[in-house]
Write an enzyme that holds these catalytic residues in place. Structure first.
Site, PDB file in Angstrom:
ATOM      1  N   ASP A  68       2.804   5.558  -6.946  1.00 42.22           N
ATOM      2  CA  ASP A  68       4.079   5.495  -6.222  1.00 42.22           C
ATOM      3  C   ASP A  68       5.294   5.417  -7.130  1.00 42.22           C
ATOM      4  O   ASP A  68       6.419   5.549  -6.662  1.00 42.22           O
ATOM      5  CB  ASP A  68       4.082   4.274  -5.282  1.00 42.22           C
TER       6      ASP A  68
ATOM      7  N   HIS B 174       0.881  -1.191   0.000  1.00 37.64           N
ATOM      8  CA  HIS B 174       0.000   0.000   0.000  1.00 37.64           C
ATOM      9  C   HIS B 174       0.909   1.227   0.000  1.00 37.64           C
ATOM     10  O   HIS B 174       1.755   1.373  -0.888  1.00 37.64           O
ATOM     11  CB  HIS B 174      -0.923  -0.106   1.226  1.00 37.64           C
TER      12      HIS B 174
ATOM     13  N   HIS C 208      -2.205  -2.318  -9.795  1.00 39.32           N
ATOM     14  CA  HIS C 208      -3.167  -1.732  -8.875  1.00 39.32           C
ATOM     15  C   HIS C 208      -4.406  -2.605  -8.850  1.00 39.32           C
ATOM     16  O   HIS C 208      -4.803  -3.138  -9.878  1.00 39.32           O
ATOM     17  CB  HIS C 208      -3.546  -0.306  -9.327  1.00 39.32           C
TER      18      HIS C 208
HETATM   19  N1  CMC Z   1       5.101  -6.883 -10.440  1.00 42.15           N
HETATM   20  C1  CMC Z   1       5.015  -8.106 -11.031  1.00 42.15           C
HETATM   21  N2  CMC Z   1       3.871  -8.807 -11.111  1.00 42.15           N
HETATM   22  C2  CMC Z   1       2.776  -8.264 -10.582  1.00 42.15           C
HETATM   23  C3  CMC Z   1       2.772  -6.998  -9.968  1.00 42.15           C
HETATM   24  C4  CMC Z   1       3.998  -6.304  -9.907  1.00 42.15           C
HETATM   25  N3  CMC Z   1       4.066  -5.108  -9.337  1.00 42.15           N
HETATM   26  N4  CMC Z   1       1.534  -6.699  -9.515  1.00 42.15           N
HETATM   27  C5  CMC Z   1       0.769  -7.748  -9.843  1.00 42.15           C
HETATM   28  N5  CMC Z   1       1.504  -8.697 -10.483  1.00 42.15           N
HETATM   29  C6  CMC Z   1       1.021  -9.961 -11.048  1.00 42.15           C
HETATM   30  C7  CMC Z   1       0.795 -10.982  -9.950  1.00 42.15           C
HETATM   31  O1  CMC Z   1       1.958 -11.752  -9.715  1.00 42.15           O
HETATM   32  C8  CMC Z   1      -0.340 -11.779 -10.522  1.00 42.15           C
HETATM   33  O2  CMC Z   1       0.188 -12.637 -11.507  1.00 42.15           O
HETATM   34  P1  CMC Z   1      -0.477 -14.117 -11.746  1.00 42.15           P
HETATM   35  O3  CMC Z   1      -1.863 -13.827 -12.257  1.00 42.15           O
HETATM   36  O4  CMC Z   1       0.419 -14.776 -12.726  1.00 42.15           O
HETATM   37  O5  CMC Z   1      -0.475 -14.778 -10.384  1.00 42.15           O
HETATM   38  C9  CMC Z   1      -1.191 -10.750 -11.253  1.00 42.15           C
HETATM   39  O6  CMC Z   1      -0.268  -9.715 -11.616  1.00 42.15           O
HETATM   40  C10 CMC Z   1      -2.306 -10.156 -10.383  1.00 42.15           C
HETATM   41  O7  CMC Z   1      -1.693  -9.647  -9.191  1.00 42.15           O
HETATM   42  P2  CMC Z   1      -2.376  -9.582  -7.765  1.00 42.15           P
HETATM   43  O8  CMC Z   1      -1.315  -9.505  -6.725  1.00 42.15           O
HETATM   44  O9  CMC Z   1      -3.401 -10.670  -7.650  1.00 42.15           O
HETATM   45  O10 CMC Z   1      -3.142  -8.206  -7.894  1.00 42.15           O
HETATM   46  P3  CMC Z   1      -3.780  -7.405  -6.705  1.00 42.15           P
HETATM   47  O11 CMC Z   1      -4.874  -6.623  -7.289  1.00 42.15           O
HETATM   48  O12 CMC Z   1      -4.123  -8.314  -5.560  1.00 42.15           O
HETATM   49  O13 CMC Z   1      -2.582  -6.483  -6.178  1.00 42.15           O
HETATM   50  C11 CMC Z   1      -1.097  -4.688  -5.903  1.00 42.15           C
HETATM   51  C12 CMC Z   1      -2.462  -5.126  -6.434  1.00 42.15           C
HETATM   52  C13 CMC Z   1      -1.012  -3.164  -5.969  1.00 42.15           C
HETATM   53  C14 CMC Z   1      -0.966  -5.104  -4.424  1.00 42.15           C
HETATM   54  C15 CMC Z   1       0.010  -5.356  -6.741  1.00 42.15           C
HETATM   55  O14 CMC Z   1      -0.108  -4.973  -8.088  1.00 42.15           O
HETATM   56  C16 CMC Z   1       1.403  -5.029  -6.211  1.00 42.15           C
HETATM   57  O15 CMC Z   1       1.895  -5.725  -5.308  1.00 42.15           O
HETATM   58  N6  CMC Z   1       2.073  -3.982  -6.761  1.00 42.15           N
HETATM   59  C17 CMC Z   1       3.366  -3.566  -6.255  1.00 42.15           C
HETATM   60  C18 CMC Z   1       3.178  -2.762  -4.958  1.00 42.15           C
HETATM   61  C19 CMC Z   1       2.656  -1.362  -5.223  1.00 42.15           C
HETATM   62  O16 CMC Z   1       3.156  -0.659  -6.100  1.00 42.15           O
HETATM   63  N7  CMC Z   1       1.675  -0.945  -4.405  1.00 42.15           N
HETATM   64  C20 CMC Z   1       1.111   0.401  -4.482  1.00 42.15           C
HETATM   65  C21 CMC Z   1      -0.291   0.407  -4.971  1.00 42.15           C
HETATM   66  S1  CMC Z   1      -0.832   2.059  -5.451  1.00 42.15           S
HETATM   67  C22 CMC Z   1      -0.832   2.976  -3.990  1.00 42.15           C
HETATM   68  C23 CMC Z   1      -1.952   2.580  -3.107  1.00 42.15           C
HETATM   69  O17 CMC Z   1      -3.112   2.895  -3.422  1.00 42.15           O
HETATM   70  O18 CMC Z   1      -1.698   1.969  -2.102  1.00 42.15           O
END
Ligand code: CMC
Length: 428
Positions: free
Chosen positions: A364, A267, A307
């Site tokens: 971010d 987050h 996201h």
């Molecule tokens: N790098 C590589 N792969 C990724 C990433 C990433 N940053 N984000 C998602 N994926 C992949 C993930 O491995 C999954 O792949 P598969 O379908 O093969 O298993 C797929 O994309 C879906 O990911 P998820 O984790 O199920 O998606 P989510 O909606 O639960 O997570 C997130 C969203 C923001 C937590 C995630 O994209 C992430 O960890 N990003 C990096 C951390 C980040 O930048 N966070 C700040 C978010 S914006 C500020 C805020 O509002 O907090």
């Protein structure tokens, strides 16, 4: 369009109402389903669950749209400023000139922290994480203003104009005091005659007794970052605030919980993680391509990418990407990691892994580079996110206090042991 949905479970049929939002979103109302059927819905991580009806912020993640109270974020970024947008979020409409002046003065009047709050910050070790100290600092602030945090909703709503101005003002003084404590220095005195960001920057970086002029490029870059972070509907920290508020807790307690939720690297903590990642890539001599490969193999995560809601370019990242160039130019700073960030973005946006998963830069990805150029240490980045998000958290507290009827209490699917007899310790 029908106004009900039909659900069949075995030979039973249930008719469920549809709720329509002002932007034509549809939701199936399952609030009575369990009573009628004994069945609950399951949605791990709440990815497809509307937890409330809200009038504050609208996001269309597929189209990359973000609006505060109906105003597009790009228009606010261009024409408004942080305090005006904070007023908008809190009150529902843009202020008149007189209302804005009144709000500014109210906020300015609270920039000095009570002595006992300063003492509570100074009692923390210099190495304590700023987010931990910020969370406890908000609770300490509530302790100094018990009349604004009674846990009696009616009373807390009556004093909300004061408490919200107090918290918006004090959160930046807390941030500066936390930073100064980490250096073992005293907090510089505040100057209510300066703008919100000037005053904050002076408290952060001036030595006591100094009052260095703040370049307008620095002030406007920071103001923009705060404005872009001001609200983002039901994210992890805002939902946490709303959850705490739903039990009747006061704004100080609700926001202290929001700060804790924001701290995590998935987050708000991602802005720190992005800089760490970019520094590591830079030091390893990689131009970004090797890192993207390791992210695709699941060995690392491309921080600042992806996201839960946006399946398109995060509109805040688009604004910050341009602001980054302008701020660095105006400050005369060159950032080697900015080149890496641009290259990473280019590589990732052309790669089928990121295209298929609709992973784009989020807020971010570029904010940390600007904050670094402005002179903020990396471990303060998430605190700056919290300063920006404060008006949003407060607006959601108010929405719950005005309209929320029920305590938030999700259910679960229990997957643990079924009933078993207790065995005395010698028989185990
Ligand atoms: N790098 C590589 N792969 C990724 C990433 C990433 N940053 N984000 C998602 N994926 C992949 C993930 O491995 C999954 O792949 P598969 O379908 O093969 O298993 C797929 O994309 C879906 O990911 P998820 O984790 O199920 O998606 P989510 O909606 O639960 O997570 C997130 C969203 C923001 C937590 C995630 O994209 C992430 O960890 N990003 C990096 C951390 C980040 O930048 N966070 C700040 C978010 S914006 C500020 C805020 O509002 O907090």
């Amino acid at each position: 369009m029908a106004d009900t949905a039909n659900l069949e479970i075995g030979d039973q049929k249930y008719s469920l109402n549809l709720i329509k939002g002002t932007e034509q979103e549809l939701a199936v109302d399952i609030s009575k389903l369990r009573k009628e059927s004994r069945v609950i819905t399951f949605d791990d991580g709440y990815g497809n669950t509307g937890s409330c009806e809200s009038e504050i912020t609208f996001i269309d993640g597929d189209k990359g749209i973000l609006r505060y109270r109906g105003y597009d974020i790009a228009e606010l970024a261009e024409k408004s400023n942080f305090l005006e947008s904070a007023y908008l979020l809190l009150n529902g409409n843009l202020p008149s000139g007189g209302e804005l002046d009144g709000f500014r003065q109210r906020v300015a009047g609270y920039c000095d922290l009570p002595a006992e709050v300063l003492t509570s910050i100074r009692s923390q070790p210099a190495g304590a994480h700023p987010m931990a100290v910020l969370s406890s600092g908000l609770q300490a602030l509530g302790g100094s203003y018990p009349q604004y945090g009674t846990n009696d909703r009616k009373k807390d709503l009556e004093s909300f104009d004061e408490s919200s101005a107090l918290i918006i003002s004090a959160v930046r003084s807390l941030a500066a005091a936390i930073y100064k404590n980490s250096l073992g220095e005293d907090l510089s005195s505040s100057d209510p005659g300066r703008t919100y960001c000037e005053n904050f920057l002076s408290m952060m970086f001036d030595k006591p007794g100094e009052s260095t002029p703040v370049p307008s490029a620095v002030e406007s870059a920071l103001d923009l970052i705060f404005l872009l972070h001001a609200d983002h509907e039901q994210n992890c920290s805002t939902s946490t605030c709303r959850m705490i508020a739903s039990g009747g807790a006061n704004p100080f307690a609700s926001l202290a919980g929001g700060v804790s939720a924001l701290w995590g690297p998935l987050h708000g903590g991602a802005n720190m993680a992005v800089i760490k990642m970019l520094d590591e890539i830079h030091e390893s001599g990689d131009d970004g391509s090797r890192f993207v490969e390791s992210a695709k193999q699941g060995k690392s995560r491309l921080m600042g990418f992806g996201h839960r809601v946006y399946r398109n370019y995060d509109p805040r990242a688009k604004i910050l990407k341009n602001a980054c160039d302008q701020a660095l130019d105006a400050l005369g700073v060159s950032s080697p990691i900015l080149q890496i960030a641009r290259r990473l973005e280019e590589v990732a946006l052309e790669d089928p892994y990121f295209i298929q998963r609709k992973l784009y830069p989020n807020v971010d990805f570029y904010s940390g580079i600007i904050l670094q150029a402005l002179g903020f240490p990396t471990n303060m980045f998430t605190v700056l996110f919290a300063i920006g998000r404060t008006p949003g958290w407060l607006s959601h507290w108010k929405e719950i206090a005005e309209n929320g009827k029920k305590i938030h209490r999700p259910r679960q699917i229990y997957q643990g042991e079924t009933l078993r007899p207790y065995l005395p310790v010698e028989d185990r």
